[in-house]
Design a protein around this motif. Structure first.
Motif, mmCIF file in Angstrom:
data_model
loop_
_atom_site.group_PDB
_atom_site.id
_atom_site.type_symbol
_atom_site.label_atom_id
_atom_site.label_comp_id
_atom_site.label_asym_id
_atom_site.label_seq_id
_atom_site.Cartn_x
_atom_site.Cartn_y
_atom_site.Cartn_z
ATOM 1 N N ILE A 159 0.625 -1.287 -0.069
ATOM 2 C CA ILE A 159 -0.110 -0.175 -0.069
ATOM 3 C C ILE A 159 0.852 1.248 0.048
ATOM 4 O O ILE A 159 0.462 2.070 -0.868
ATOM 5 C CB ILE A 159 -0.909 -0.068 1.161
ATOM 6 C CG1 ILE A 159 -2.098 -0.927 1.038
ATOM 7 C CG2 ILE A 159 -1.702 1.420 1.452
ATOM 8 C CD1 ILE A 159 -2.813 -1.214 2.353
ATOM 9 N N GLU A 160 1.945 1.335 0.951
ATOM 10 C CA GLU A 160 2.685 2.459 0.744
ATOM 11 C C GLU A 160 3.534 2.602 -0.467
ATOM 12 O O GLU A 160 3.628 3.673 -0.929
ATOM 13 C CB GLU A 160 3.931 2.487 2.161
ATOM 14 C CG GLU A 160 3.225 2.309 3.448
ATOM 15 C CD GLU A 160 2.667 3.903 3.738
ATOM 16 O OE1 GLU A 160 3.421 4.794 3.262
ATOM 17 O OE2 GLU A 160 1.652 3.760 4.403
ATOM 18 N N LYS A 161 3.911 1.550 -1.081
ATOM 19 C CA LYS A 161 4.508 1.717 -2.481
ATOM 20 C C LYS A 161 3.725 2.141 -3.383
ATOM 21 O O LYS A 161 4.097 2.982 -4.026
ATOM 22 C CB LYS A 161 5.053 0.200 -2.766
ATOM 23 C CG LYS A 161 5.958 0.157 -4.142
ATOM 24 C CD LYS A 161 6.272 -1.028 -4.440
ATOM 25 C CE LYS A 161 7.033 -0.962 -5.791
ATOM 26 N NZ LYS A 161 7.566 -2.426 -6.273
ATOM 27 N N GLU A 162 2.430 1.957 -3.436
ATOM 28 C CA GLU A 162 1.273 2.534 -4.328
ATOM 29 C C GLU A 162 1.167 3.960 -4.020
ATOM 30 O O GLU A 162 1.249 4.848 -5.032
ATOM 31 C CB GLU A 162 0.207 1.685 -4.387
ATOM 32 C CG GLU A 162 0.290 0.274 -4.994
ATOM 33 C CD GLU A 162 -1.341 -0.337 -5.127
ATOM 34 O OE1 GLU A 162 -2.130 0.006 -4.236
ATOM 35 O OE2 GLU A 162 -1.544 -1.371 -5.465
ATOM 36 N N LYS A 163 1.351 4.324 -2.746
ATOM 37 C CA LYS A 163 1.151 5.692 -2.599
ATOM 38 C C LYS A 163 2.204 6.463 -2.587
ATOM 39 O O LYS A 163 2.037 7.583 -3.484
ATOM 40 C CB LYS A 163 1.033 5.897 -0.854
ATOM 41 C CG LYS A 163 -0.350 5.426 -0.331
ATOM 42 C CD LYS A 163 -0.601 5.374 1.126
ATOM 43 C CE LYS A 163 -0.507 6.530 1.658
ATOM 44 N NZ LYS A 163 -0.846 6.661 3.100
ATOM 45 N N ASN A 164 3.567 5.779 -2.732
ATOM 46 C CA ASN A 164 4.542 6.653 -3.137
ATOM 47 C C ASN A 164 4.573 7.038 -4.669
ATOM 48 O O ASN A 164 4.860 8.032 -5.056
ATOM 49 C CB ASN A 164 5.840 6.099 -2.593
ATOM 50 C CG ASN A 164 6.022 5.862 -1.050
ATOM 51 O OD1 ASN A 164 5.558 6.882 -0.557
ATOM 52 N ND2 ASN A 164 6.778 4.884 -0.450
#
Length: 226
Positions: free
Chosen positions: A170-175
Motif C-alpha cells: 500500500i505504501e509503495k502504491e501511495k509513493n
C-alpha cells in the motif's frame, strides 16, 4: 538504532520491576543471585552487545547503506529473540518477535522484511523446541494442546508477516502516485513557462527570471541584451 536502544533499556527496566514483584510474591524458586544473573544480567549484556555491534556497522564507512539496513534489522531480531528466550515462560512475550518485522516496514523493502520474518520464525522454533533457558517452561511435546499452541504461534507470526507485506504494498502504491503527481506538476509548470514551438521561456518565464535577478543582483552581476 535509537529506537532499538530505547526498547532494550525499557525491557531491562520491566525485567527489574518483574524481579521485585516476583520476589515479593514468593514466585522465585531459585537463589536471587542466580535469578539476577540468568534473567537480567545475561540477557541485558547480550542485548547491549547486539546494539553496540549495530552502532559500529551503522557508523562504518566501508559498509553500504543496504548492509547497514540489514545489520540494524537483524540486530532487532537478535534483541527480540534474547528477550523472548529469557522469558519464554510468559506466552504473551511472543508478541515481542513481531517488533522487528514491524520496524522493517518503514524501509518498504520486501526482501528485507522477508529475511527478518524467516529469521524470527526460525529462532522462535529453535527457542521453543531446543533451548531450555527457563526450566519451568512447558515443553512443546508435553501434550497435543502445547504442540498445537506452538504451531499456532508460528502461524500467527506468518500472518503478521503477511500483514506487513500488505502495508508495504500500500505504501509503495501511495509513493508511486505521489511521484507521478509531482512529475505532472513539474511538467505543467514547465509548459506554463516555455513556448511550445521554440522551447524557450515565454513572458511568464522572463518575469520569473527577472524576479530571480532582482533577488541576486546585490551579489551577482547581470547583463541584459535585447
Amino acid at each position: 538504532l535509537n529506537a532499538l536502544l530505547g526498547m532494550t533499556i525499557f525491557a531491562r527496566v520491566i525485567e527489574i520491576a518483574m524481579y521485585f514483584v516476583a520476589d515479593w510474591t514468593g514466585m522465585i524458586q531459585i537463589a536471587n543471585t542466580t535469578y539476577l544473573w540468568k534473567y537480567i544480567a545475561a540477557p541485558s549484556g547480550v542485548n547491549f552487545l547486539f546494539v553496540w555491534i549495530g552502532f559500529i556497522v551503522k557508523r562504518s564507512a566501508v559498509c553500504s547503506d543496504l548492509v547497514k539496513i540489514y545489520a540494524v534489522s537483524l540486530t532487532s531480531v537478535a534483541v527480540a529473540f534474547s528477550v523472548y528466550n529469557a522469558h519464554s515462560l510468559f506466552f504473551s512475550l511472543g508478541l515481542v518477535l513481531t517488533i522487528p518485522m514491524l520496524l522493517t516496514t518503514a524501509y518498504g523493502n520486501l526482501p528485507l522484511t522477508t529475511v527478518v520474518a524467516v529469521c524470527t520464525i526460525v529462532l522462535k522454533g529453535i527457542s521453543d523446541l531446543w533451548i531450555g533457558w527457563n526450566p519451568a517452561k512447558i515443553s512443546v511435546d508435553t501434550s497435543s494442546l502445547t504442540c498445537l499452541d506452538f504451531v499456532m504461534s508460528l502461524l500467527l507470526l506468518a500472518v503478521f508477516y503477511a500483514g506487513c507485506l500488505i502495508v508495504i504494498h500500500i505504501e509503495k502504491e501511495k509513493n508511486e502516485v505521489s511521484i507521478q503527481k509531482e512529475i505532472e506538476r513539474l511538467n505543467l509548470q514547465k509548459a506554463m513557462l516555455t513556448d511550445s514551438l521554440t522551447q524557450i521561456q515565454n513572458r511568464h518565464g522572463l518575469r520569473q527570471a527577472f524576479d530571480t535577478m532582482l533577488k541576486e543582483c546585490d551579489t551577482e552581476p547581470y547583463h541584459l541584451s535585447i
